[in-house]
Design an enzyme around this catalytic site. Structure first.
Site, PDB file in Angstrom:
ATOM      1  N   ASN A 416      -1.469   4.008   1.220  1.00 55.00           N
ATOM      2  CA  ASN A 416      -1.360   3.790   2.744  1.00 55.00           C
ATOM      3  C   ASN A 416      -1.733   5.127   3.370  1.00 55.00           C
ATOM      4  OD1 ASN A 416      -0.030   1.192   3.012  1.00 55.00           O
ATOM      5  ND2 ASN A 416       1.760   1.901   2.567  1.00 55.00           N
ATOM      6  N   GLU A 449       7.006  -1.490  -1.813  1.00 56.69           N
ATOM      7  CA  GLU A 449       5.975  -1.935  -2.994  1.00 56.69           C
ATOM      8  C   GLU A 449       7.022  -2.450  -4.194  1.00 56.69           C
ATOM      9  OE1 GLU A 449       6.617   2.528  -3.378  1.00 56.69           O
ATOM     10  OE2 GLU A 449       6.677   0.951  -1.746  1.00 56.69           O
TER      11      GLU A 449
END
Length: 560
Positions: A416, A449
């Site tokens: 990210n 995640e």
């Protein structure tokens, strides 16, 4: 015109009860032979029947059943001799003609020229208007049996909605289903009481059937009003009219109860008042139908058609019962036809409304299930979310899922931070694709995640490991251009089906989470398990990240 074998009265007269029911009274000038408008002002009404020499000898006096106190019968011969028979109301017999009573005449001779009938306290004009002498009540038997069979069939037809409504009500607990059953039941009772079926089946006295018919008539009107009240759609009837319908039902019951219990309180006009009492009921019902139809009520269409014959019956009874110039007419043949007609169309209406409401409920249930499914689905990956697994964990346990695995993508935060959240989302969707559940595996995204797998079967651990290893290949194919492979660490545990329900999900989740943390500490891209009381060997797939890679972990032991 009288039927063959019947003799109708030629004159009538009235007097007070105190004068005694003798043939000498009333005087000749009291007899009315041209005027057929019977009056109930007198306490005792006389009917005179003239018998010709060629007329068949009568043996019974018949008339419509209505409240009265007694019937006195006098047979007068040509030489002036008189024979008398008297019957209190309770002793009067049921005639084979529905709604009629009969009384056997005194001995009739060839020289008998007149029959005079004195009726004490008659309460309805029909008792006078339908009075006749007949040679034999049994002469109607063949035809009457066929009629009774047809009426019995009609009762069965009218009663059928009760059976259907019982099935409807188990599925759709709406009050109009119960009121329609009450309406059907009261119609069956009305047919039985007014037709003679009840007399044939139960042998009830004529006057008992008379007051029972009055009560049941009120119940029929009341149940019809309440059926309309609950059947017309909520937004398709003016609120004032809807509130008026229960009052109409209460008024109908009260009027019938008072008339049946106290038939002689205002006897000369009581029957007319009782009939007139239903004028506002009919008016409000017709007004309600017009208003509901104007507002687009689908239910009112079935009711308007189904009730049309009954409304006509009510209007006929109302007009002939109030205005003395008309002979009283209860329109029973039309009433019987109206029963069948009403049952046909209102039952169709109930079925139509049942299907409409069920369709609405099914649609609402489908929408609720869809909303619930959306609430339990992760919008990014399409997998179930944490709410889904916590809500349905007991169900999964009952279906044999006994293995829980937690997966966490390694170094996902760096993806990210380096590549952007758009790429991170693509990675998560690709990872979810690798975890798509089958009949023996359910996949959930818990947050970020982190994913959870529920598995069943002897090879549950192996299939969890296969799914974990598949993440790298699927992500690499779906998200090209990454500097290195995306791997995952996993903790796997097996839980007992006998675990306490309140701790069923939390305990295995915490064990698997601890194993996942151990896998992270051991270098990531591996699985730790406590199945079989042994730990899996720390065989790690070589990591392709190098010192120059932006994904290199420089000794950080955090999950990400």
């Amino acid at each position: 015109m009288p039927a063959p074998g019947e003799i109708r009265s030629s004159c009538w007269a009235a007097q007070k009860l105190a004068e005694g029911p003798s043939v000498a009274a009333p005087p000749v000038h009291r007899w009315h032979c041209a005027d057929r408008n019977y009056s109930l002002d007198g306490e005792r009404l006389f009917l005179r029947f003239d018998i010709g020499a060629d007329d068949a000898r009568p043996y019974y006096f018949l008339s419509r059943s209505a409240a009265l106190q007694a019937v006195h019968l006098f047979a007068i011969d040509s030489d002036g001799s008189v024979r008398r028979a008297s019957f209190p109301a309770a002793a009067l017999l049921n005639a084979r003609s529905g709604g009629y009573f009969k009384a056997p005449l005194p001995e009739i001779k060839r020289t008998t020229r007149q029959i005079v009938v004195a009726i004490d306290q008659p309460s309805h004009h029909m008792t006078l208007e339908h009075a006749r002498l007949t040679s034999s009540d049994k002469s109607e038997r063949p035809q009457r049996v066929r009629i009774l069979i047809l009426l019995a069939v009609l009762c069965g037809m009218v009663a059928m909605p009760i059976v259907f409504n019982a099935a409807f009500y188990r599925i759709l607990r709406e009050p109009f289903v119960l009121w329609h059953s009450a309406l059907a039941f009261s119609l069956v009772m009305t047919i039985m009481l007014s037709s003679g079926l009840a007399a044939e089946l139960f042998g009830l006295p004529a006057m008992t059937l008379s007051w029972m018919a009055t009560l049941v008539f009120g119940l029929t009107i009341a149940s019809g009003m309440m059926f309309t009240y609950s059947f017309i759609e909520a937004d398709r009837l003016h609120p004032l009219l809807r509130r008026a319908l229960p009052w109409c039902a209460a008024w109908a019951i009260a009027s019938s109860l008072l008339h049946a219990a106290f038939p002689f309180v205002a006897r000369p006009v009581q029957s007319s008042i009782y009939t007139a009492a239903f004028t506002p009921v009919i008016a409000i019902f017709i007004w309600s139908m017009i208003d509901a139809l104007r507002r687009g009520s689908r239910a009112a269409k079935f009711q308007a058609i189904g009730y049309a014959p009954m409304i006509l019956v009510g209007l006929i009874r109302l007009v002939t019962g109030i205005f003395p110039s008309f002979q009283s007419n209860d329109a029973m043949p039309l009433f019987y036809l109206g029963c069948a007609w009403e049952v046909l169309f209102t039952t169709m209406g109930v079925a139509d409304r049942f299907m409409a409401i069920r369709h609405q409920r099914d649609r609402a249930r489908t929408e609720a299930e869809l909303l619930e499914r959306l609430a339990e689905t992760d919008t990014l990956t399409g997998l179930f979310n944490r709410r889904a697994i916590e809500t349905h964990f007991d169900l999964y346990r009952s279906e044999g899922f006994d293995t829980l695995a937690i997966l966490d993508l390694d170094h996902f935060k760096r993806i990210n931070d380096t590549c952007g959240h758009g790429v991170g989302d693509r990675v998560l969707r690709a990872a979810a694709q690798a975890l798509r559940h089958d009949r023996n595996m359910r996949a959930f995204r818990i947050g970020g995640e982190e994913f959870v797998l529920l598995l069943r079967g002897d090879d549950a651990e192996a299939r969890a490991e296969q799914a974990r290893r598949g993440i790298s290949a699927i992500v690499a194919h779906a998200v090209p251009g990454l500097a290195g492979p995306v791997t995952a660490s996993m903790g796997v545990t097996r839980f007992s089906m006998n675990d306490a329900a309140d701790d069923a999900f939390t305990a295995p989740y915490e064990r698997a989470d601890k194993l996942l943390y151990e896998a992270k500490l051991a270098g990531r891209n591996r699985t730790k398990t406590d199945i079989g009381n042994k730990r899996s060997p720390d065989k790690a797939t070589p990591c392709l990240f190098n010192a120059e890679s932006p994904f290199h972990g420089q000794g950080q032991l955090a999950r990400h």
